[in-house]
Write a protein that holds these residues in place. Structure first.
Motif, PDB file in Angstrom:
ATOM      1  N   ILE A   1       0.865  -1.179   0.000  1.00 23.44           N
ATOM      2  CA  ILE A   1       0.000   0.000   0.000  1.00 23.44           C
ATOM      3  C   ILE A   1       0.899   1.226   0.000  1.00 23.44           C
ATOM      4  O   ILE A   1       1.742   1.390   0.891  1.00 23.44           O
ATOM      5  N   ILE A   2       0.726   2.063  -1.009  1.00 24.23           N
ATOM      6  CA  ILE A   2       1.534   3.281  -1.113  1.00 24.23           C
ATOM      7  C   ILE A   2       0.748   4.422  -0.477  1.00 24.23           C
ATOM      8  O   ILE A   2      -0.228   4.919  -1.032  1.00 24.23           O
ATOM      9  N   GLY A   3       1.156   4.828   0.718  1.00 25.35           N
ATOM     10  CA  GLY A   3       0.472   5.904   1.418  1.00 25.35           C
ATOM     11  C   GLY A   3      -0.117   5.439   2.732  1.00 25.35           C
ATOM     12  O   GLY A   3      -0.753   4.382   2.799  1.00 25.35           O
ATOM     13  N   GLY A   4       0.085   6.243   3.785  1.00 24.50           N
ATOM     14  CA  GLY A   4      -0.377   5.873   5.120  1.00 24.50           C
ATOM     15  C   GLY A   4      -1.409   6.810   5.686  1.00 24.50           C
ATOM     16  O   GLY A   4      -1.448   7.059   6.899  1.00 24.50           O
TER      17      GLY A   4
ATOM     18  N   VAL B   1       3.987   1.707   2.611  1.00 24.97           N
ATOM     19  CA  VAL B   1       5.126   2.601   2.362  1.00 24.97           C
ATOM     20  C   VAL B   1       4.606   4.026   2.416  1.00 24.97           C
ATOM     21  O   VAL B   1       3.730   4.409   1.640  1.00 24.97           O
ATOM     22  N   ASN B   2       5.128   4.810   3.344  1.00 29.79           N
ATOM     23  CA  ASN B   2       4.618   6.164   3.568  1.00 29.79           C
ATOM     24  C   ASN B   2       5.777   7.142   3.710  1.00 29.79           C
ATOM     25  O   ASN B   2       6.712   6.886   4.462  1.00 29.79           O
ATOM     26  N   LYS B   3       5.725   8.255   2.971  1.00 30.57           N
ATOM     27  CA  LYS B   3       6.875   9.160   2.971  1.00 30.57           C
ATOM     28  C   LYS B   3       6.877  10.144   4.137  1.00 30.57           C
ATOM     29  O   LYS B   3       7.914  10.685   4.496  1.00 30.57           O
ATOM     30  N   GLY B   4       5.734  10.389   4.728  1.00 32.28           N
ATOM     31  CA  GLY B   4       5.660  11.377   5.808  1.00 32.28           C
ATOM     32  C   GLY B   4       5.134  10.777   7.088  1.00 32.28           C
ATOM     33  O   GLY B   4       5.312   9.598   7.380  1.00 32.28           O
TER      34      GLY B   4
ATOM     35  N   HIS C   1       7.032   1.016   6.301  1.00 34.41           N
ATOM     36  CA  HIS C   1       8.348   1.488   5.860  1.00 34.41           C
ATOM     37  C   HIS C   1       8.231   2.968   5.519  1.00 34.41           C
ATOM     38  O   HIS C   1       7.388   3.362   4.709  1.00 34.41           O
ATOM     39  N   LYS C   2       9.085   3.791   6.127  1.00 31.47           N
ATOM     40  CA  LYS C   2       9.072   5.214   5.845  1.00 31.47           C
ATOM     41  C   LYS C   2       9.970   5.498   4.655  1.00 31.47           C
ATOM     42  O   LYS C   2      11.187   5.275   4.709  1.00 31.47           O
TER      43      LYS C   2
ATOM     44  N   VAL D   1      -1.059  -4.076  -5.543  1.00 30.03           N
ATOM     45  CA  VAL D   1      -0.645  -2.771  -5.004  1.00 30.03           C
ATOM     46  C   VAL D   1      -1.870  -1.862  -4.902  1.00 30.03           C
ATOM     47  O   VAL D   1      -2.683  -1.799  -5.821  1.00 30.03           O
ATOM     48  N   ILE D   2      -1.977  -1.192  -3.769  1.00 30.76           N
ATOM     49  CA  ILE D   2      -3.040  -0.207  -3.578  1.00 30.76           C
ATOM     50  C   ILE D   2      -2.402   1.181  -3.510  1.00 30.76           C
ATOM     51  O   ILE D   2      -1.547   1.435  -2.655  1.00 30.76           O
TER      52      ILE D   2
END
Length: 403
Positions: free
Chosen positions: A9-12, A33-36, A78-79, A107-108
């Motif tokens: 999942i891309i984004g938290g 997987v989240n960037k922030g 995972h950040k 993948v979402i």
């Protein structure tokens, strides 16, 4: 080597977290997987009063509950910032800015949206030095100062009222005639009654003034065309959002001209095994509750897709016997009759073939994969390789000659 998962999942944000809860509960090896900060833009929301079960809750607190719920089902986090993807194969690849690589069968996409920039003079140069986009994040830095808010939607007015708790005065620039705001009526009434809020009507911002820090703004009156300057120490821009989908540009994912991803009722994109949820998809309502619903739907759809994919690989592509891949339509008698005839014939042949039935109504993508447009249809496979196609006839002897 890519780390392998069932579901990535891309984004938290709320959509991604809800999807992860459903994925984890379904015993899928799930990675977010989240960037922030976990929670996305909701984590910057001061107050939420319309999420079912919470009469009033802060965005960070609600997202903490989502996060803990996901962790309780073994979801991994995972950040990192996703910068590229490869959805061309059965195993989808997701790569981050720091070189990490992950793969999964499904993948979402839940990467959300971000504030839209006006790209006016001074905006980028003074971002972080008086130009801001999040009141919850930055309002406290303007204690006792004058602030300008650009926009009149729900976000602009509600965030503007929050800023009044710190600022000396908040001036709102509004495109419309006096008394007309784009926000809901309750927020508008509260704003008009707030002694620290003022409004400049029929106006827009032309430039942010200042050298090292914001010192003022240049305002244009849309009716007269005249420009004027207003001294201030902060400018908050709330002029809409744009989807965070730039990293998908060469992925094959269909997007509209704004970058939003169209999906069907199952949150499926145009690519098999790839789903889109929340604020980065084409939708009517962008709220926490609708994002969570998106995530739940996509995760259940992804679970079934993975189950069907694994089953297809085991029963068809890895079968020791040759496979008769039968596409049928349960609503058409001829299709059902042919299915019965095929089974009878295979029985007479000593079950030489393995018959795998595919209902075209529910397996449209599989039909597209084998370019099957009408049922009944039979594709003969050997170790997954297509050998030939049968002419689907109810004449048993004619059908028998094709084996």
């Amino acid at each position: 080597m890519a780390e392998t998962y069932d579901l990535i999942i891309i984004g938290g944000g709320p959509a991604g977290l809800a999807a992860s809860i459903y994925g984890g509960r379904a015993k899928l090896k799930t990675l977010v997987v989240n960037k922030g900060t976990i929670g996305g833009l909701v984590d910057t929301t001061r107050e939420i009063v319309n999420y079912p079960g919470y009469i009033q809750v802060s965005g960070p607190d609600l997202m903490k509950d989502f996060h803990k719920h996901a962790q309780s089902f073994g979801v991994e986090f995972h950040k990192g910032e996703v910068v590229s993807v490869d959805f061309s194969q059965e195993e989808k690849i997701v790569k981050t800015k720091k070189g990490k690589e992950f793969s999964a069968k499904a993948v979402i996409i839940a990467s959300g949206s971000e504030p839209r920039l006006l790209n006016i003079p001074g905006e980028k140069r003074l971002r972080g030095n008086g130009v801001a986009y999040c009141a919850t994040c930055d309002a406290e830095f303007f204690e006792g100062e004058d602030v300008v808010v650009v926009g009149s939607g729900d976000q602009a007015i509600e965030e503007g009222m929050f800023i009044t708790k710190f600022a000396r005065k908040v001036t709102v620039l509004v495109l419309h005639d006096e008394g007309i705001l784009d926000c809901n009526k309750v927020s508008a009434e509260r704003a008009f009654n707030n002694e620290k809020m003022e409004f400049i009507w029929n106006s827009t911002i032309e430039e942010v003034l200042g050298e090292e820090n914001v010192e003022g703004v240049k305002i244009k009156n849309l009716k007269t065309g005249t420009s004027s300057e207003l001294a201030c120490q902060g400018v908050f821009l709330f002029v809409g959002m744009v989807p965070s989908t730039n990293y998908l540009k060469d992925s094959g994912i269909e997007m509209d001209k704004r970058g939003y991803i169209p999906v069907n009722d199952l949150m499926e994109t145009n690519l098999e095994g790839v789903y889109a949820v929340g604020d980065n998809r084409v939708k009517y309502l962008r709220q926490v509750v609708s994002a969570a619903g998106d995530g739940a739907t996509a995760a259940v759809a992804a679970e079934r897709y993975i189950e069907e994919l694994n089953s297809f690989n085991a029963n068809v592509l890895q079968s020791d016997k040759k496979v008769l891949l039968l596409f049928f339509n349960a609503l058409v008698n001829e299709s059902l009759e042919f299915s019965t005839l095929l089974e009878e014939l295979n029985n007479e042949l000593g079950h030489e073939y393995k018959i795998v039935k595919v209902d075209m109504a529910s397996k449209k993508k599989l039909a597209e994969k084998y370019d099957v447009k009408m049922a009944p249809a039979v594709v003969v496979l050997d170790q997954g390789k297509e050998m030939k196609r049968l002419e689907c006839t109810l004449d048993k002897e004619k059908l028998k000659t094709q084996f």
